[in-house]
Design a protein around this motif. Structure first.
Motif, short mmCIF file in Angstrom:
data_model
loop_
_atom_site.label_atom_id
_atom_site.label_comp_id
_atom_site.label_asym_id
_atom_site.label_seq_id
_atom_site.Cartn_x
_atom_site.Cartn_y
_atom_site.Cartn_z
N ASN A 1 0.95 -1.10 -0.15
CA ASN A 1 -0.10 -0.44 0.13
C ASN A 1 0.64 0.51 -0.17
O ASN A 1 0.70 1.81 0.42
CB ASN A 1 -0.74 0.08 1.27
N LYS A 2 2.00 1.83 -0.43
CA LYS A 2 2.70 2.70 -0.46
C LYS A 2 2.32 3.14 -2.18
O LYS A 2 2.17 2.34 -3.19
CB LYS A 2 4.25 2.44 -0.72
N LEU A 3 2.28 4.52 -2.57
CA LEU A 3 2.31 5.22 -3.56
C LEU A 3 3.85 5.71 -3.58
O LEU A 3 4.30 6.10 -3.15
CB LEU A 3 1.45 5.85 -3.79
N TYR A 4 3.84 6.30 -5.11
CA TYR A 4 5.61 6.78 -5.81
C TYR A 4 5.32 8.40 -6.55
O TYR A 4 4.13 7.86 -7.30
CB TYR A 4 5.55 6.01 -6.27
N SER A 5 5.68 8.91 -6.40
CA SER A 5 5.43 10.47 -6.51
C SER A 5 6.80 10.19 -8.80
O SER A 5 7.18 9.19 -8.60
CB SER A 5 6.53 10.67 -6.63
N ASN A 6 5.05 10.29 -9.74
CA ASN A 6 5.89 9.29 -10.84
C ASN A 6 6.59 10.69 -11.81
O ASN A 6 7.41 11.15 -12.92
CB ASN A 6 5.18 9.42 -11.63
N LYS A 7 6.81 12.27 -11.79
CA LYS A 7 7.14 13.27 -12.10
C LYS A 7 8.79 12.85 -13.15
O LYS A 7 8.74 13.49 -14.02
CB LYS A 7 7.52 14.59 -10.88
N GLU A 8 9.75 12.76 -12.20
CA GLU A 8 11.08 12.37 -13.29
C GLU A 8 10.62 11.66 -13.87
O GLU A 8 11.07 11.53 -14.95
CB GLU A 8 12.42 12.08 -12.15
N GLN A 9 10.24 10.00 -13.63
CA GLN A 9 10.49 9.30 -14.82
C GLN A 9 9.24 9.91 -16.10
O GLN A 9 9.31 9.52 -16.82
CB GLN A 9 9.46 7.61 -14.50
N VAL A 10 8.10 10.62 -15.74
CA VAL A 10 7.37 10.60 -16.53
C VAL A 10 7.37 11.71 -17.56
O VAL A 10 7.79 11.78 -18.95
CB VAL A 10 5.81 11.57 -16.66
N ILE A 11 8.62 12.86 -17.34
CA ILE A 11 9.15 13.78 -17.88
C ILE A 11 10.12 12.90 -19.10
O ILE A 11 9.62 13.37 -20.31
CB ILE A 11 9.57 14.89 -17.28
N GLU A 12 11.03 12.06 -18.06
CA GLU A 12 11.98 10.83 -19.24
C GLU A 12 11.45 10.57 -20.67
O GLU A 12 11.37 10.22 -21.23
CB GLU A 12 12.45 10.57 -18.31
N MET A 13 9.60 10.01 -19.84
CA MET A 13 9.25 9.09 -20.89
C MET A 13 8.73 9.93 -22.13
O MET A 13 8.30 9.99 -23.40
CB MET A 13 7.94 8.49 -20.40
#
Length: 305
Positions: free
Chosen positions: A165-177
């Motif tokens: 039940n943990k959530l992860y920030s995706n900002k850096e990965q999304v920008i790279e994608m």
């Protein structure tokens, strides 16, 4: 700079049990302003229509501008239905979703209706219940402790099978994608994997039984429940903005039920083409079939800086 409220005499609208008799548009705007001023507590219920009014449309020119190659390759017609497309690979799926997230969560300005609403709520006792996942309330400056985003957040990922039940920030990965995608695909090394089980990751959006409700989600839920309990016997105003019939059980139906059950409750619905209330609460309700942003702008104009 935030606005200061005018001090002026007016009829106590909260004690008016025949709000349905107010027909004129400008009179409704004035009554809404008075209801907000008289309320001891305000519950804001916000749906997709509020963000649409703010310009975050999922269709039309905005969609055509941001997703031209996806329209050509997959015959997509809008961002909403595109999210259900059965992509052949994770590389294709995350190419689309990274762009979807990027333009609706990161590369986007806060909408004016949200800023106007924040000014209107200055010095008021309020809480926000929203099904929107675009983080606009936080971007506008609404405090986290006053927001319960029930359906998730574009900025968070989770294990697709909910192995934890943990959530992860995706900002850096999304920008790279977004930066590295070609031909509607991302490189395989960018496909997100669960750090615990090694399986697929998913957006933290409620769409099945695997939706992760982490500790922060439950804390927000408890704060919302406490707000209702603390204010149920006071002049409590349910302000519904842009909630349609996609998920009415989260905001719309509870607002109707509570307005009926609580003696001192009143209900406002502002929604273009979907503004109505059941017969049982019509006399405790004001409904405006109008663009939400323009309506809020008119309400704000009844105050002075």
């Amino acid at each position: 700079m935030f606005l200061k409220k005018k001090i002026m005499p007016y009829t106590k609208v909260f004690s008016n049990n025949t709000l349905s008799s107010i027909k004129d548009f400008e009179d409704k705007i004035t009554a809404i302003k008075d209801l907000i001023d008289e309320a001891d507590a305000i519950v804001i219920g916000a749906g997709a229509g509020l963000s649409t009014s703010a310009g975050l449309t999922y269709f039309g020119d905005r969609f055509k501008k941001l997703f031209p190659e996806y329209i050509e390759k997959y015959n997509f017609t809008d961002m909403y239905s595109s999210g259900f497309y059965p992509f052949d690979s994770q590389e294709e799926k995350w190419a689309y979703w990274s762009r979807h997230i990027y333009y609706n969560r990161y590369d986007v300005k806060v909408g004016k209706p949200y800023l106007d609403l924040l000014e209107i709520m200055e010095n008021k006792n309020y809480f926000v219940l929203t099904t929107n996942v675009d983080h606009q309330f936080q971007l506008a400056g609404f405090p986290d402790e006053k927001i319960f985003a029930t359906q998730g957040d574009y900025g968070l990922w989770q294990c697709a099978k909910k192995c934890h039940n943990k959530l992860y920030s995706n900002k850096e990965q999304v920008i790279e994608m977004v930066k590295r995608q070609e031909n509607c695909k991302i490189p395989s090394d960018l496909v997100p994997k669960c750090p615990i089980c090694g399986g697929e990751m998913e957006n933290n959006l409620r769409c099945d039984d695997y939706f992760v409700e982490d500790e922060a989600w439950h804390e927000a839920s408890e704060r919302y429940t406490e707000f209702l309990l603390e204010n149920k016997d006071k002049n409590i105003l349910f302000l519904e903005l842009g909630v349609g019939m996609n998920t009415p059980v989260i905001i719309k139906y509870p607002f109707w039920r509570l307005t009926l059950q609580l003696k001192n409750a009143r209900y406002i619905c502002i929604n273009l083409n979907e503004a109505y209330a059941p017969d049982q609460i019509l006399d405790k309700s004001i409904c405006i079939d109008y663009d939400i942003g323009q309506a809020l702008e008119k309400v704000k104009a009844t105050y002075t800086f």
